[in-house]
Motif scaffolding. Structure first.
Motif, mmCIF file in Angstrom:
data_model
loop_
_atom_site.group_PDB
_atom_site.id
_atom_site.type_symbol
_atom_site.label_atom_id
_atom_site.label_comp_id
_atom_site.label_asym_id
_atom_site.label_seq_id
_atom_site.Cartn_x
_atom_site.Cartn_y
_atom_site.Cartn_z
ATOM 1 N N ALA A 121 -1.924 7.725 8.425
ATOM 2 C CA ALA A 121 -1.826 6.529 7.579
ATOM 3 C C ALA A 121 -3.166 5.802 7.528
ATOM 4 C CB ALA A 121 -0.732 5.598 8.110
ATOM 5 N N GLN A 122 -3.836 5.691 8.683
ATOM 6 C CA GLN A 122 -5.140 5.028 8.731
ATOM 7 C C GLN A 122 -6.170 5.795 7.905
ATOM 8 O OE1 GLN A 122 -6.070 2.200 9.796
ATOM 9 N NE2 GLN A 122 -8.296 2.356 9.857
ATOM 10 N N ARG A 123 -6.152 7.110 7.993
ATOM 11 C CA ARG A 123 -7.122 7.914 7.238
ATOM 12 C C ARG A 123 -6.894 7.771 5.739
ATOM 13 N NH1 ARG A 123 -11.070 11.319 8.014
ATOM 14 N NH2 ARG A 123 -11.562 12.778 6.326
ATOM 15 N N LEU A 124 -5.641 7.728 5.319
ATOM 16 C CA LEU A 124 -5.356 7.586 3.883
ATOM 17 C C LEU A 124 -5.843 6.236 3.369
ATOM 18 C CD1 LEU A 124 -1.811 9.184 3.440
ATOM 19 C CD2 LEU A 124 -4.061 10.258 3.411
ATOM 20 N N ARG A 125 -5.775 5.205 4.222
ATOM 21 C CA ARG A 125 -6.303 3.901 3.812
ATOM 22 C C ARG A 125 -7.827 3.937 3.692
ATOM 23 N NH1 ARG A 125 -2.059 1.978 7.266
ATOM 24 N NH2 ARG A 125 -3.471 1.942 9.060
ATOM 25 N N GLN A 126 -8.452 4.722 4.549
ATOM 26 C CA GLN A 126 -9.918 4.796 4.552
ATOM 27 C C GLN A 126 -10.474 5.743 3.497
ATOM 28 O OE1 GLN A 126 -10.571 5.968 8.623
ATOM 29 N NE2 GLN A 126 -10.535 3.855 9.390
ATOM 30 N N GLN A 127 -9.633 6.660 3.016
ATOM 31 C CA GLN A 127 -10.072 7.657 2.033
ATOM 32 C C GLN A 127 -9.187 7.542 0.783
ATOM 33 O OE1 GLN A 127 -12.706 9.678 2.666
ATOM 34 N NE2 GLN A 127 -12.946 8.906 4.743
ATOM 35 N N PRO A 128 -9.292 6.441 0.044
ATOM 36 C CA PRO A 128 -8.381 6.235 -1.094
ATOM 37 C C PRO A 128 -8.581 7.278 -2.185
ATOM 38 C CG PRO A 128 -10.159 4.624 -1.119
ATOM 39 C CD PRO A 128 -10.270 5.345 0.184
ATOM 40 N N LEU A 129 -7.512 7.592 -2.857
ATOM 41 C CA LEU A 129 -7.525 8.538 -3.975
ATOM 42 C C LEU A 129 -6.767 7.905 -5.131
ATOM 43 C CD1 LEU A 129 -8.118 11.445 -5.074
ATOM 44 C CD2 LEU A 129 -5.848 12.078 -4.198
ATOM 45 N N ALA A 130 -7.360 7.938 -6.318
ATOM 46 C CA ALA A 130 -6.698 7.366 -7.497
ATOM 47 C C ALA A 130 -5.329 8.009 -7.686
ATOM 48 C CB ALA A 130 -7.561 7.573 -8.729
ATOM 49 N N GLY A 131 -4.311 7.173 -7.828
ATOM 50 C CA GLY A 131 -2.950 7.669 -8.032
ATOM 51 C C GLY A 131 -2.104 7.646 -6.791
ATOM 52 N N VAL A 132 -2.734 7.435 -5.623
ATOM 53 C CA VAL A 132 -1.975 7.374 -4.369
ATOM 54 C C VAL A 132 -1.620 5.921 -4.083
ATOM 55 C CG1 VAL A 132 -1.990 7.801 -1.885
ATOM 56 C CG2 VAL A 132 -3.069 9.434 -3.439
ATOM 57 N N GLY A 133 -0.331 5.670 -3.833
ATOM 58 C CA GLY A 133 0.128 4.318 -3.560
ATOM 59 C C GLY A 133 0.321 4.073 -2.083
ATOM 60 N N GLU A 134 1.375 3.360 -1.743
ATOM 61 C CA GLU A 134 1.616 2.950 -0.361
ATOM 62 C C GLU A 134 2.009 4.135 0.509
ATOM 63 O OE1 GLU A 134 4.206 -0.441 2.066
ATOM 64 O OE2 GLU A 134 4.756 0.115 0.021
ATOM 65 N N ALA A 135 1.529 4.137 1.764
ATOM 66 C CA ALA A 135 1.960 5.106 2.768
ATOM 67 C C ALA A 135 2.786 4.352 3.805
ATOM 68 C CB ALA A 135 0.763 5.780 3.425
ATOM 69 N N VAL A 136 4.053 4.711 3.946
ATOM 70 C CA VAL A 136 4.997 3.953 4.778
ATOM 71 C C VAL A 136 5.295 4.738 6.058
ATOM 72 C CG1 VAL A 136 7.256 2.841 4.854
ATOM 73 C CG2 VAL A 136 6.030 3.035 2.663
ATOM 74 N N PRO A 137 4.829 4.247 7.234
ATOM 75 C CA PRO A 137 5.075 4.964 8.491
ATOM 76 C C PRO A 137 6.511 4.817 8.965
ATOM 77 C CG PRO A 137 3.190 3.460 8.663
ATOM 78 C CD PRO A 137 3.946 3.089 7.425
ATOM 79 N N GLY A 138 7.044 5.884 9.542
ATOM 80 C CA GLY A 138 8.286 5.864 10.298
ATOM 81 C C GLY A 138 7.970 6.259 11.729
ATOM 82 N N TYR A 139 8.977 6.495 12.537
ATOM 83 C CA TYR A 139 8.721 6.901 13.916
ATOM 84 C C TYR A 139 7.952 8.217 13.970
ATOM 85 C CZ TYR A 139 11.673 3.287 15.982
ATOM 86 O OH TYR A 139 12.182 2.082 16.389
ATOM 87 N N ILE A 140 8.419 9.216 13.190
ATOM 88 C CA ILE A 140 7.733 10.511 13.189
ATOM 89 C C ILE A 140 7.442 10.978 11.765
ATOM 90 C CG2 ILE A 140 8.664 11.258 15.409
ATOM 91 C CD1 ILE A 140 10.711 12.970 13.823
#
Length: 218
Positions: free
Chosen positions: A36-55
């Motif tokens: 999740a942290q990497r996706l926030r640091q490496q944004p890509l056009a068209g990618v929205g929210e990444a929602v963490p769960g336990y696993i």
């Protein structure tokens, strides 16, 4: 032993679920938050929210901008590059707690419910090293995994209108700390004077997902 390879599952036509393992596990949870942290640091056009769960990590995307194959290939690449981050030794934070009395009004209930003495409840609560799985409910509130199952206790039937900041509680098989004064239904067994949330600090929350916590009797 090498980590289990993540499983990728399409969710409708605009989301991808990444699952790390089959059961709640501290190492799997670290991999979730590392990705999740990497996706926030490496944004890509068209990618929205990444929602963490336990696993799991649920990644939303715009199907008008990205195909499923494109989002899958991109997420696979990012996941492969988070292995070192997820396997790094977590930070451990000690939290001093005053148990019982006015600071832990539900300690007597938890002891009676579990059939343990109050001292044994405290001993078992301070024994584990906990993992911060989530921050939520109120700013800075850590949901901690790893509590002794003998301490499992039900929530209050009627939540309190005011739970003081620093209150340490139990709800079901989890324990946590109220960083701010708020309503709440967890069984309060103690209180810490350690600030867990400070808007003037950077970051404001003392704890982050993936951190470890040790409670120490004050």
């Amino acid at each position: 032993m090498s980590a289990q390879a993540p499983v990728y599952v399409p969710v409708g036509d605009s989301a991808l679920l990444v699952r790390f393992g089959e059961q709640m596990d501290a190492a799997a949870n670290r991999r979730v938050h590392a990705l999740a942290q990497r996706l926030r640091q490496q944004p890509l056009a068209g990618v929205g929210e990444a929602v963490p769960g336990y696993i799991t990590l649920l990644i939303h995307y715009d199907p008008l901008l990205l195909t499923y194959d494109q989002i899958l290939a991109w997420v696979r690449k990012q996941a492969a590059q988070t292995q070192d981050e997820a396997s790094a030794a977590p930070r451990c934070v000690e939290i001093p707690v005053i148990y019982g009395g006015e600071f832990g009004p539900d300690l007597v209930f938890v002891a009676a419910h579990t059939g343990l003495s109050a001292d044994e409840v405290i001993r078992r609560h301070t024994a584990p090293t906990y993992t911060v799985y989530f921050i939520g409910f109120t700013p800075g509130f850590p949901y901690l995994g790893g509590m002794d199952v003998r301490l499992t206790a039900p929530r209050l039937e009627t939540p309190r209108a005011r739970v003081p900041a620093g209150s340490v509680g139990i709800a079901g098989p989890q324990t946590g700390v109220y960083p701010l004064e708020s309503p709440g239904g967890w069984r309060i067994i103690g209180r810490t004077q350690l600030p867990l949330f400070d808007l003037s600090a950077q970051p404001p929350s003392l704890l982050s997902p993936g951190d470890e916590v040790r409670f120490v009797r004050a």
